[in-house]
Write an enzyme that holds these catalytic residues in place. Sequence first.
Site, PDB file in Angstrom:
ATOM      1  N   GLY A  36      45.782  28.604  61.204  1.00 38.93           N
ATOM      2  CA  GLY A  36      46.239  29.896  60.692  1.00 38.93           C
ATOM      3  C   GLY A  36      45.086  30.798  60.303  1.00 38.93           C
ATOM      4  O   GLY A  36      44.038  30.782  60.927  1.00 38.93           O
ATOM      5  N   LEU A  37      45.291  31.565  59.250  1.00 42.88           N
ATOM      6  CA  LEU A  37      44.278  32.534  58.818  1.00 42.88           C
ATOM      7  C   LEU A  37      43.298  31.882  57.839  1.00 42.88           C
ATOM      8  O   LEU A  37      43.265  32.189  56.658  1.00 42.88           O
ATOM      9  CB  LEU A  37      44.947  33.756  58.177  1.00 42.88           C
ATOM     10  CG  LEU A  37      45.676  34.673  59.147  1.00 42.88           C
ATOM     11  CD1 LEU A  37      46.387  35.786  58.402  1.00 42.88           C
ATOM     12  CD2 LEU A  37      44.710  35.260  60.155  1.00 42.88           C
ATOM     13  N   HIS A  38      42.498  30.972  58.351  1.00 43.81           N
ATOM     14  CA  HIS A  38      41.474  30.316  57.548  1.00 43.81           C
ATOM     15  C   HIS A  38      40.221  31.194  57.501  1.00 43.81           C
ATOM     16  O   HIS A  38      40.203  32.289  58.069  1.00 43.81           O
ATOM     17  CB  HIS A  38      41.176  28.922  58.109  1.00 43.81           C
ATOM     18  CG  HIS A  38      40.731  28.943  59.545  1.00 43.81           C
ATOM     19  ND1 HIS A  38      39.421  29.172  59.915  1.00 43.81           N
ATOM     20  CD2 HIS A  38      41.437  28.800  60.692  1.00 43.81           C
ATOM     21  CE1 HIS A  38      39.330  29.145  61.238  1.00 43.81           C
ATOM     22  NE2 HIS A  38      40.545  28.921  61.731  1.00 43.81           N
ATOM     23  N   ALA A  39      39.180  30.724  56.852  1.00 46.10           N
ATOM     24  CA  ALA A  39      37.987  31.540  56.609  1.00 46.10           C
ATOM     25  C   ALA A  39      37.331  32.065  57.887  1.00 46.10           C
ATOM     26  O   ALA A  39      36.996  33.254  57.966  1.00 46.10           O
ATOM     27  CB  ALA A  39      36.971  30.752  55.789  1.00 46.10           C
ATOM     28  N   ALA A  41      39.631  34.679  59.508  1.00 46.00           N
ATOM     29  CA  ALA A  41      39.631  35.902  58.695  1.00 46.00           C
ATOM     30  C   ALA A  41      38.338  36.674  58.889  1.00 46.00           C
ATOM     31  O   ALA A  41      38.345  37.903  59.013  1.00 46.00           O
ATOM     32  CB  ALA A  41      39.841  35.558  57.225  1.00 46.00           C
TER      33      ALA A  41
END
Length: 88
Positions: free
Chosen positions: A13-16, A19
């Site tokens: 998903g929207l991990h570091a 992002a």
Amino acid sequence: MKSKTVVLSNEDGLHARAAALFVREANKFASDINLEAHGEKVNGKSIIGIMSLGAFIGEEITIYAEGVDEEQAVEKLGEIVEKEFLNI
């Protein structure tokens, strides 16, 4: 204002890293960029904001852009979410 809804297809998903990639691209556009998931909207040019959405694989996010290059922004950022996130 333009918007595009996409489905997160990467496992994390929207991990570091995802992002950071999104923010790096979003900052190339003059338009204001926002992301929405779970009814919460955040600044699409903020790593912390994006990570705070807690969006994971299979979830929909909506990309919003408002400004002179809004159409190009939603298309490019949507493409990143759908295709490039798979490679990180």
